[in-house]
Design a protein around this motif. Structure first.
Motif, PDB file in Angstrom:
ATOM      1  N   HIS A 177       9.335  62.572  79.723  1.00 53.12           N
ATOM      2  CA  HIS A 177       9.715  61.812  78.531  1.00 53.12           C
ATOM      3  C   HIS A 177      10.865  60.854  78.854  1.00 53.12           C
ATOM      4  CE1 HIS A 177       7.924  65.435  76.579  1.00 53.12           C
ATOM      5  NE2 HIS A 177       7.443  64.528  75.737  1.00 53.12           N
ATOM      6  N   TRP A 178      11.860  61.385  79.563  1.00 57.43           N
ATOM      7  CA  TRP A 178      13.035  60.564  79.877  1.00 57.43           C
ATOM      8  C   TRP A 178      12.674  59.387  80.780  1.00 57.43           C
ATOM      9  CZ3 TRP A 178      16.732  60.762  76.679  1.00 57.43           C
ATOM     10  CH2 TRP A 178      17.087  61.953  76.056  1.00 57.43           C
ATOM     11  N   GLU A 179      11.737  59.597  81.711  1.00 57.83           N
ATOM     12  CA  GLU A 179      11.300  58.490  82.568  1.00 57.83           C
ATOM     13  C   GLU A 179      10.751  57.348  81.714  1.00 57.83           C
ATOM     14  OE1 GLU A 179       8.929  59.317  86.113  1.00 57.83           O
ATOM     15  OE2 GLU A 179       9.396  61.439  85.779  1.00 57.83           O
ATOM     16  N   VAL A 180       9.916  57.687  80.747  1.00 55.88           N
ATOM     17  CA  VAL A 180       9.322  56.675  79.870  1.00 55.88           C
ATOM     18  C   VAL A 180      10.398  56.030  79.006  1.00 55.88           C
ATOM     19  CG1 VAL A 180       7.707  56.293  77.970  1.00 55.88           C
ATOM     20  CG2 VAL A 180       7.061  57.794  79.876  1.00 55.88           C
ATOM     21  N   ILE A 181      11.281  56.839  78.440  1.00 61.19           N
ATOM     22  CA  ILE A 181      12.342  56.319  77.569  1.00 61.19           C
ATOM     23  C   ILE A 181      13.236  55.350  78.330  1.00 61.19           C
ATOM     24  CG2 ILE A 181      14.476  56.996  76.373  1.00 61.19           C
ATOM     25  CD1 ILE A 181      12.886  59.494  75.384  1.00 61.19           C
ATOM     26  N   TYR A 182      13.665  55.723  79.516  1.00 64.61           N
ATOM     27  CA  TYR A 182      14.541  54.830  80.285  1.00 64.61           C
ATOM     28  C   TYR A 182      13.795  53.589  80.770  1.00 64.61           C
ATOM     29  CZ  TYR A 182      18.420  58.077  80.049  1.00 64.61           C
ATOM     30  OH  TYR A 182      19.451  58.876  79.592  1.00 64.61           O
ATOM     31  N   PHE A 183      12.507  53.734  81.072  1.00 62.09           N
ATOM     32  CA  PHE A 183      11.714  52.556  81.431  1.00 62.09           C
ATOM     33  C   PHE A 183      11.656  51.587  80.251  1.00 62.09           C
ATOM     34  CE2 PHE A 183       7.664  50.313  81.260  1.00 62.09           C
ATOM     35  CZ  PHE A 183       7.730  49.589  82.430  1.00 62.09           C
ATOM     36  N   LEU A 184      11.399  52.117  79.044  1.00 62.39           N
ATOM     37  CA  LEU A 184      11.338  51.256  77.861  1.00 62.39           C
ATOM     38  C   LEU A 184      12.676  50.572  77.596  1.00 62.39           C
ATOM     39  CD1 LEU A 184       9.223  53.500  75.464  1.00 62.39           C
ATOM     40  CD2 LEU A 184       8.535  51.295  76.458  1.00 62.39           C
ATOM     41  N   ARG A 185      13.777  51.290  77.779  1.00 62.66           N
ATOM     42  CA  ARG A 185      15.098  50.680  77.561  1.00 62.66           C
ATOM     43  C   ARG A 185      15.363  49.568  78.580  1.00 62.66           C
ATOM     44  NH1 ARG A 185      18.558  52.488  73.991  1.00 62.66           N
ATOM     45  NH2 ARG A 185      20.365  51.825  75.174  1.00 62.66           N
ATOM     46  N   GLU A 186      15.021  49.808  79.837  1.00 62.40           N
ATOM     47  CA  GLU A 186      15.229  48.786  80.861  1.00 62.40           C
ATOM     48  C   GLU A 186      14.309  47.591  80.626  1.00 62.40           C
ATOM     49  OE1 GLU A 186      16.711  46.688  84.043  1.00 62.40           O
ATOM     50  OE2 GLU A 186      17.548  48.403  82.976  1.00 62.40           O
ATOM     51  N   ARG A 187      13.087  47.868  80.229  1.00 59.49           N
ATOM     52  CA  ARG A 187      12.152  46.784  79.938  1.00 59.49           C
ATOM     53  C   ARG A 187      12.659  45.935  78.775  1.00 59.49           C
ATOM     54  NH1 ARG A 187       8.314  44.603  77.339  1.00 59.49           N
ATOM     55  NH2 ARG A 187       6.446  43.836  78.359  1.00 59.49           N
ATOM     56  N   TYR A 188      13.192  46.580  77.759  1.00 59.55           N
ATOM     57  CA  TYR A 188      13.742  45.855  76.611  1.00 59.55           C
ATOM     58  C   TYR A 188      14.934  45.004  77.047  1.00 59.55           C
ATOM     59  CZ  TYR A 188      15.664  44.874  72.009  1.00 59.55           C
ATOM     60  OH  TYR A 188      16.145  44.233  70.891  1.00 59.55           O
ATOM     61  N   ARG A 189      15.765  45.566  77.926  1.00 58.31           N
ATOM     62  CA  ARG A 189      16.939  44.823  78.402  1.00 58.31           C
ATOM     63  C   ARG A 189      16.524  43.560  79.143  1.00 58.31           C
ATOM     64  NH1 ARG A 189      19.965  43.882  82.559  1.00 58.31           N
ATOM     65  NH2 ARG A 189      18.814  45.122  84.067  1.00 58.31           N
ATOM     66  N   THR A 190      15.456  43.629  79.922  1.00 63.00           N
ATOM     67  CA  THR A 190      15.049  42.477  80.718  1.00 63.00           C
ATOM     68  C   THR A 190      14.089  41.529  79.999  1.00 63.00           C
ATOM     69  OG1 THR A 190      13.269  43.758  81.745  1.00 63.00           O
ATOM     70  CG2 THR A 190      15.395  43.673  82.903  1.00 63.00           C
ATOM     71  N   HIS A 191      13.241  42.051  79.105  1.00 62.41           N
ATOM     72  CA  HIS A 191      12.219  41.234  78.453  1.00 62.41           C
ATOM     73  C   HIS A 191      12.472  40.985  76.966  1.00 62.41           C
ATOM     74  CE1 HIS A 191       9.980  42.658  81.989  1.00 62.41           C
ATOM     75  NE2 HIS A 191       9.274  41.560  81.850  1.00 62.41           N
ATOM     76  N   GLY A 192      13.368  41.752  76.359  1.00 62.55           N
ATOM     77  CA  GLY A 192      13.562  41.628  74.921  1.00 62.55           C
ATOM     78  C   GLY A 192      12.405  42.246  74.167  1.00 62.55           C
ATOM     79  N   ASN A 193      12.216  41.791  72.938  1.00 62.24           N
ATOM     80  CA  ASN A 193      11.185  42.376  72.085  1.00 62.24           C
ATOM     81  C   ASN A 193      10.104  41.345  71.749  1.00 62.24           C
ATOM     82  OD1 ASN A 193      10.218  44.683  70.773  1.00 62.24           O
ATOM     83  ND2 ASN A 193      10.942  43.950  68.802  1.00 62.24           N
ATOM     84  N   GLU A 194       9.879  40.415  72.660  1.00 62.31           N
ATOM     85  CA  GLU A 194       8.923  39.339  72.400  1.00 62.31           C
ATOM     86  C   GLU A 194       7.483  39.753  72.670  1.00 62.31           C
ATOM     87  OE1 GLU A 194       9.773  36.422  71.008  1.00 62.31           O
ATOM     88  OE2 GLU A 194      11.758  37.309  70.874  1.00 62.31           O
ATOM     89  N   ASP A 195       7.267  40.673  73.614  1.00 65.14           N
ATOM     90  CA  ASP A 195       5.914  41.056  73.983  1.00 65.14           C
ATOM     91  C   ASP A 195       5.302  41.977  72.936  1.00 65.14           C
ATOM     92  OD1 ASP A 195       6.081  39.624  76.341  1.00 65.14           O
ATOM     93  OD2 ASP A 195       6.802  41.337  77.499  1.00 65.14           O
ATOM     94  N   SER A 196       3.987  41.865  72.793  1.00 69.33           N
ATOM     95  CA  SER A 196       3.282  42.714  71.836  1.00 69.33           C
ATOM     96  C   SER A 196       3.198  44.141  72.374  1.00 69.33           C
ATOM     97  CB  SER A 196       1.880  42.176  71.574  1.00 69.33           C
ATOM     98  OG  SER A 196       1.067  42.380  72.714  1.00 69.33           O
ATOM     99  N   ALA A 197       2.874  45.050  71.482  1.00 69.21           N
ATOM    100  CA  ALA A 197       2.744  46.454  71.867  1.00 69.21           C
ATOM    101  C   ALA A 197       1.678  46.636  72.937  1.00 69.21           C
ATOM    102  CB  ALA A 197       2.427  47.293  70.639  1.00 69.21           C
ATOM    103  N   ARG A 198       0.629  45.833  72.894  1.00 71.35           N
ATOM    104  CA  ARG A 198      -0.435  45.931  73.893  1.00 71.35           C
ATOM    105  C   ARG A 198       0.115  45.646  75.292  1.00 71.35           C
ATOM    106  NH1 ARG A 198      -5.917  42.747  73.051  1.00 71.35           N
ATOM    107  NH2 ARG A 198      -4.901  42.751  71.038  1.00 71.35           N
ATOM    108  N   ILE A 199       0.988  44.661  75.409  1.00 74.81           N
ATOM    109  CA  ILE A 199       1.572  44.320  76.710  1.00 74.81           C
ATOM    110  C   ILE A 199       2.530  45.414  77.168  1.00 74.81           C
ATOM    111  CG2 ILE A 199       3.063  42.675  77.911  1.00 74.81           C
ATOM    112  CD1 ILE A 199       1.766  40.495  76.134  1.00 74.81           C
ATOM    113  N   VAL A 200       3.306  45.965  76.234  1.00 76.05           N
ATOM    114  CA  VAL A 200       4.220  47.061  76.579  1.00 76.05           C
ATOM    115  C   VAL A 200       3.421  48.267  77.065  1.00 76.05           C
ATOM    116  CG1 VAL A 200       5.995  48.628  75.716  1.00 76.05           C
ATOM    117  CG2 VAL A 200       5.991  46.237  74.983  1.00 76.05           C
TER     118      VAL A 200
END
Length: 121
Positions: free
Chosen positions: A48-71
């Motif tokens: 769970h933590w691997e996914v959570i930290y990946f999502l946080r890092e992805r948000y830091r680098t990409h923001g919230n512009e991508d759709s859920a499908r891309i995430v």
């Protein structure tokens, strides 16, 4: 059903929106994530933590512009060697993008859910 008027009145007294997403991303801590997960019936483990930290890092680098499908596609690419889509949904039964983002203290990406679909009573 969400009472939008009550939700708007209570926004100034809450740390989250009506769907449980945090307003102030800087206030997120692993303890908050664990508490949110417990309230949703989850006990966070290493995967769970691997996914959570990946999502946080992805948000830091990409923001919230991508759709859920891309995430979701990015999650599958990152964790395909160990998990795959089915396992991601086992970890986050309410959806790896929606529930994962909520537990990571992030806003849910656009098009993560469409409440216009479903049955009408």
């Amino acid at each position: 059903m969400l009472d939008i008027n009550q939700a708007l009145r209570n926004l100034e007294h809450q740390d989250t929106d009506p769907h449980g997403n945090m307003f102030d991303l800087g206030r997120w801590t692993p303890q908050i994530a664990s508490q949110l997960a417990a309230s949703e019936g989850l006990e966070l483990e290493d995967e769970h933590w691997e996914v959570i930290y990946f999502l946080r890092e992805r948000y830091r680098t990409h923001g919230n512009e991508d759709s859920a499908r891309i995430v979701l596609r990015d999650l599958e690419e990152k964790f395909s060697h160990a998990m795959g889509r089915g396992h991601l949904y086992q970890l986050f039964p309410d959806g790896p993008v929606s529930q994962g983002s909520r537990l990571a203290g992030l806003p849910i990406p656009p098009h993560a859910s469409d409440l216009s679909f479903g049955s009408v009573m």
